[in-house]
Design a protein around this motif. Structure first.
Motif, PDB file in Angstrom:
ATOM      1  N   ALA A  66    -110.725 -12.187 -28.047  1.00 15.18           N
ATOM      2  CA  ALA A  66    -109.354 -11.730 -27.849  1.00 15.18           C
ATOM      3  C   ALA A  66    -109.113 -10.342 -28.438  1.00 15.18           C
ATOM      4  CB  ALA A  66    -108.376 -12.729 -28.454  1.00 15.18           C
ATOM      5  N   GLU A  67    -109.920  -9.940 -29.433  1.00 15.12           N
ATOM      6  CA  GLU A  67    -109.774  -8.616 -30.052  1.00 15.12           C
ATOM      7  C   GLU A  67    -110.604  -7.549 -29.364  1.00 15.12           C
ATOM      8  OE1 GLU A  67    -110.185 -11.490 -32.096  1.00 15.12           O
ATOM      9  OE2 GLU A  67    -107.991 -11.411 -32.130  1.00 15.12           O
ATOM     10  N   GLY A  68    -111.328  -7.929 -28.313  1.00 14.62           N
ATOM     11  CA  GLY A  68    -112.124  -6.961 -27.578  1.00 14.62           C
ATOM     12  C   GLY A  68    -113.535  -6.787 -28.089  1.00 14.62           C
ATOM     13  N   ASN A  69    -113.990  -7.673 -28.981  1.00 13.91           N
ATOM     14  CA  ASN A  69    -115.355  -7.592 -29.498  1.00 13.91           C
ATOM     15  C   ASN A  69    -116.331  -8.258 -28.530  1.00 13.91           C
ATOM     16  OD1 ASN A  69    -114.589  -6.413 -32.095  1.00 13.91           O
ATOM     17  ND2 ASN A  69    -113.688  -8.416 -32.532  1.00 13.91           N
ATOM     18  N   PHE A  70    -117.449  -7.598 -28.288  1.00 11.26           N
ATOM     19  CA  PHE A  70    -118.444  -8.107 -27.345  1.00 11.26           C
ATOM     20  C   PHE A  70    -119.039  -9.424 -27.831  1.00 11.26           C
ATOM     21  CE2 PHE A  70    -123.026  -8.294 -26.237  1.00 11.26           C
ATOM     22  CZ  PHE A  70    -122.905  -8.448 -24.868  1.00 11.26           C
ATOM     23  N   LEU A  71    -119.165 -10.372 -26.900  1.00  7.64           N
ATOM     24  CA  LEU A  71    -119.779 -11.662 -27.215  1.00  7.64           C
ATOM     25  C   LEU A  71    -121.163 -11.776 -26.589  1.00  7.64           C
ATOM     26  CD1 LEU A  71    -116.651 -13.963 -26.696  1.00  7.64           C
ATOM     27  CD2 LEU A  71    -117.642 -13.182 -28.866  1.00  7.64           C
ATOM     28  N   ASN A  72    -121.229 -11.727 -25.267  1.00  4.58           N
ATOM     29  CA  ASN A  72    -122.518 -11.826 -24.574  1.00  4.58           C
ATOM     30  C   ASN A  72    -122.328 -11.548 -23.083  1.00  4.58           C
ATOM     31  OD1 ASN A  72    -121.021 -14.178 -24.193  1.00  4.58           O
ATOM     32  ND2 ASN A  72    -122.822 -15.445 -23.890  1.00  4.58           N
ATOM     33  N   VAL A  73    -123.453 -11.435 -22.385  1.00  6.84           N
ATOM     34  CA  VAL A  73    -123.447 -11.331 -20.926  1.00  6.84           C
ATOM     35  C   VAL A  73    -123.401 -12.749 -20.377  1.00  6.84           C
ATOM     36  CG1 VAL A  73    -124.771 -10.669 -18.885  1.00  6.84           C
ATOM     37  CG2 VAL A  73    -124.657  -9.126 -20.854  1.00  6.84           C
ATOM     38  N   GLU A  97    -131.539  -2.602  -9.637  1.00 12.41           N
ATOM     39  CA  GLU A  97    -132.733  -2.638 -10.491  1.00 12.41           C
ATOM     40  C   GLU A  97    -132.723  -1.584 -11.592  1.00 12.41           C
ATOM     41  OE1 GLU A  97    -136.162  -2.486  -7.979  1.00 12.41           O
ATOM     42  OE2 GLU A  97    -135.861  -4.524  -7.196  1.00 12.41           O
ATOM     43  N   THR A  98    -131.550  -1.132 -12.006  1.00  9.23           N
ATOM     44  CA  THR A  98    -131.481  -0.183 -13.125  1.00  9.23           C
ATOM     45  C   THR A  98    -130.979  -0.839 -14.414  1.00  9.23           C
ATOM     46  OG1 THR A  98    -129.229   0.540 -12.548  1.00  9.23           O
ATOM     47  CG2 THR A  98    -131.069   1.766 -11.584  1.00  9.23           C
ATOM     48  N   TYR A  99    -130.451  -2.065 -14.327  1.00  7.85           N
ATOM     49  CA  TYR A  99    -129.949  -2.739 -15.530  1.00  7.85           C
ATOM     50  C   TYR A  99    -131.090  -3.389 -16.309  1.00  7.85           C
ATOM     51  CZ  TYR A  99    -127.736  -6.164 -18.560  1.00  7.85           C
ATOM     52  OH  TYR A  99    -127.374  -6.918 -19.659  1.00  7.85           O
ATOM     53  N   THR A 100    -131.074  -3.206 -17.624  1.00  7.85           N
ATOM     54  CA  THR A 100    -131.994  -3.893 -18.528  1.00  7.85           C
ATOM     55  C   THR A 100    -131.183  -4.481 -19.680  1.00  7.85           C
ATOM     56  OG1 THR A 100    -132.404  -1.989 -19.974  1.00  7.85           O
ATOM     57  CG2 THR A 100    -133.795  -2.202 -17.997  1.00  7.85           C
ATOM     58  N   GLU A 143    -124.757   2.432 -31.078  1.00  8.32           N
ATOM     59  CA  GLU A 143    -124.703   3.145 -32.339  1.00  8.32           C
ATOM     60  C   GLU A 143    -123.464   4.024 -32.357  1.00  8.32           C
ATOM     61  OE1 GLU A 143    -128.302   5.314 -32.748  1.00  8.32           O
ATOM     62  OE2 GLU A 143    -129.588   3.530 -32.763  1.00  8.32           O
ATOM     63  N   GLU A 144    -123.187   4.605 -33.495  1.00 15.91           N
ATOM     64  CA  GLU A 144    -122.003   5.443 -33.666  1.00 15.91           C
ATOM     65  C   GLU A 144    -121.984   6.575 -32.637  1.00 15.91           C
ATOM     66  OE1 GLU A 144    -120.941   8.688 -36.945  1.00 15.91           O
ATOM     67  OE2 GLU A 144    -120.922   6.654 -37.762  1.00 15.91           O
ATOM     68  N   GLY A 145    -120.846   6.712 -31.974  1.00 14.13           N
ATOM     69  CA  GLY A 145    -120.695   7.772 -30.990  1.00 14.13           C
ATOM     70  C   GLY A 145    -121.285   7.451 -29.636  1.00 14.13           C
ATOM     71  N   GLN A 146    -121.832   6.237 -29.445  1.00 12.52           N
ATOM     72  CA  GLN A 146    -122.420   5.831 -28.180  1.00 12.52           C
ATOM     73  C   GLN A 146    -121.553   4.749 -27.541  1.00 12.52           C
ATOM     74  OE1 GLN A 146    -125.158   7.537 -27.065  1.00 12.52           O
ATOM     75  NE2 GLN A 146    -124.890   8.725 -28.943  1.00 12.52           N
ATOM     76  N   ILE A 147    -121.906   4.349 -26.324  1.00 15.79           N
ATOM     77  CA  ILE A 147    -121.171   3.294 -25.646  1.00 15.79           C
ATOM     78  C   ILE A 147    -122.119   2.189 -25.212  1.00 15.79           C
ATOM     79  CG2 ILE A 147    -119.389   4.864 -24.793  1.00 15.79           C
ATOM     80  CD1 ILE A 147    -120.794   4.634 -22.037  1.00 15.79           C
ATOM     81  N   GLN A 148    -121.545   1.020 -24.975  1.00 14.81           N
ATOM     82  CA  GLN A 148    -122.308  -0.107 -24.461  1.00 14.81           C
ATOM     83  C   GLN A 148    -122.348  -0.026 -22.936  1.00 14.81           C
ATOM     84  OE1 GLN A 148    -120.655  -3.802 -25.800  1.00 14.81           O
ATOM     85  NE2 GLN A 148    -122.621  -4.850 -25.857  1.00 14.81           N
ATOM     86  N   PHE A 149    -123.409  -0.565 -22.345  1.00 15.05           N
ATOM     87  CA  PHE A 149    -123.611  -0.513 -20.896  1.00 15.05           C
ATOM     88  C   PHE A 149    -123.519   0.926 -20.375  1.00 15.05           C
ATOM     89  CE2 PHE A 149    -121.806  -4.671 -21.954  1.00 15.05           C
ATOM     90  CZ  PHE A 149    -122.763  -5.523 -21.428  1.00 15.05           C
ATOM     91  N   PRO A 150    -124.280   1.842 -20.944  1.00 13.09           N
ATOM     92  CA  PRO A 150    -124.145   3.266 -20.589  1.00 13.09           C
ATOM     93  C   PRO A 150    -124.576   3.608 -19.178  1.00 13.09           C
ATOM     94  CG  PRO A 150    -126.070   2.933 -21.975  1.00 13.09           C
ATOM     95  CD  PRO A 150    -125.329   1.625 -21.962  1.00 13.09           C
ATOM     96  N   GLY A 151    -125.453   2.793 -18.568  1.00 13.61           N
ATOM     97  CA  GLY A 151    -125.975   3.139 -17.256  1.00 13.61           C
ATOM     98  C   GLY A 151    -125.142   2.654 -16.088  1.00 13.61           C
TER      99      GLY A 151
END
Length: 296
Positions: free
Chosen positions: A268-275, A217-220, A228-236
């Motif tokens: 194929a290039e590693g770009n995020f598409l969706n969950v 229950e921590t995922y949103t 944003e610049e210098g951050q990551i996706q799915f940080p939690g």
């Protein structure tokens, strides 16, 4: 005879102490320390190399160095995913409770004078064969702390794994283009940890997938937003791993509890598409492997 016996005991104790430089004068046990990693999301990175100069432990309010550590030691963290580990050493220390270790790396300081020799000790390697130094933020030469409570038993051994999460630790500065190392390290007691072995069904050609484990229950949906610049996706996420071409994946060294598993798709290039899939309330127990199946 009594005096001779006592003398022999004293000599034996002194010899044992001399052979074990990490032990204290009180009762001792062994801390067996290994290192592992969660992979990076970036598809163009072939290796993340760190050189560990020495390792320290905190006890009774003070930092102590593992004198028997065989360093400096260079490790490619991306070779240590999906439960693979590398032994850093078996250290004899005072028995008791611990909650912190500290890893001191041989790395160039961001903002400091460039040193090619140092740059080559902690660096990032790309699939095109090029490399770039990994800089540490100014002021962090004292080392990176790893937190997690564990007890060293008297005359026994505790097996600890330091989970060095590259995905959260390596970021690129937009202004300078430098690669910055900000390690996120958690300590896991091996005999208290479990794992999740999963299968993703109906995978699509031309896509690749990453599995993320979140504490229940921590995922949103905010977690999946492009960073944003210098951050990551799915940080939690507590941990993550890549999904193999056959749909299998393994999330290792998880503390007991319930987790929500999130699967993201990339091109194929590693770009995020969706969950593309998620599964809630996956139970993890000590020394157990939980098997799950997800589909979309």
């Amino acid at each position: 005879m009594k005096r001779l016996f006592l003398y022999s005991m004293c000599v034996s104790t002194l010899a044992f102490t001399a052979c074990n430089p990490d032990q204290d004068v009180n009762g001792t046990g062994t801390l067996s320390l290994r290192i592992t990693d969660a992979p990076t999301d970036a598809g163009n990175i072939a290796g993340v190399y760190i050189t560990v100069d020495h390792v320290e432990y905190r006890h009774n309010g003070k930092w102590h160095e593992f004198k028997s550590f065989q360093g400096p030691k260079t490790i490619n963290l991306l070779e240590l995913t999906e439960g693979k580990t590398e032994l850093l050493g078996d250290f004899i220390v005072e028995a008791g409770e611990y909650s912190e270790l500290r890893f001191v790396l041989d790395a160039a300081s961001n903002g400091g004078k460039a040193d090619r020799e140092t740059d080559l000790k902690t660096y990032i390697a790309f699939i095109d064969g090029t490399t770039a130094p990994l800089y540490v933020p100014s002021g962090t030469q004292s080392g990176y702390k790893a937190k997690g409570s564990f007890a060293v038993p008297m005359n026994g051994t505790v097996f600890i794994t330091a989970d060095f999460d590259v995905r959260k630790s390596v970021v690129q500065s937009g202004e300078s283009g430098k690669w910055i190392l900000k390690p996120v390290i958690r300590l896991v007691v091996n005999d208290q940890a479990g794992s999740i072995e999963g299968t993703l069904q109906n995978i699509r050609e031309g896509e690749q997938y990453v599995a993320y484990a979140y504490a229940n229950e921590t995922y949103t949906e905010e977690e999946a937003k492009l960073p944003e610049e210098g951050q990551i996706q799915f940080p939690g996420a507590v941990s993550s791993t890549r999904v193999h071409a056959d749909g299998s994946f393994n999330l290792a060294f998880l503390a007991p509890g319930k987790y929500d598993i999130i699967i993201s798709a990339q091109d194929a290039e590693g770009n995020f598409l969706n969950v593309v899939a998620n599964l809630d309330d996956v139970e993890v127990s000590s020394l157990q492997n939980s098997e799950i199946v997800l589909t979309f």
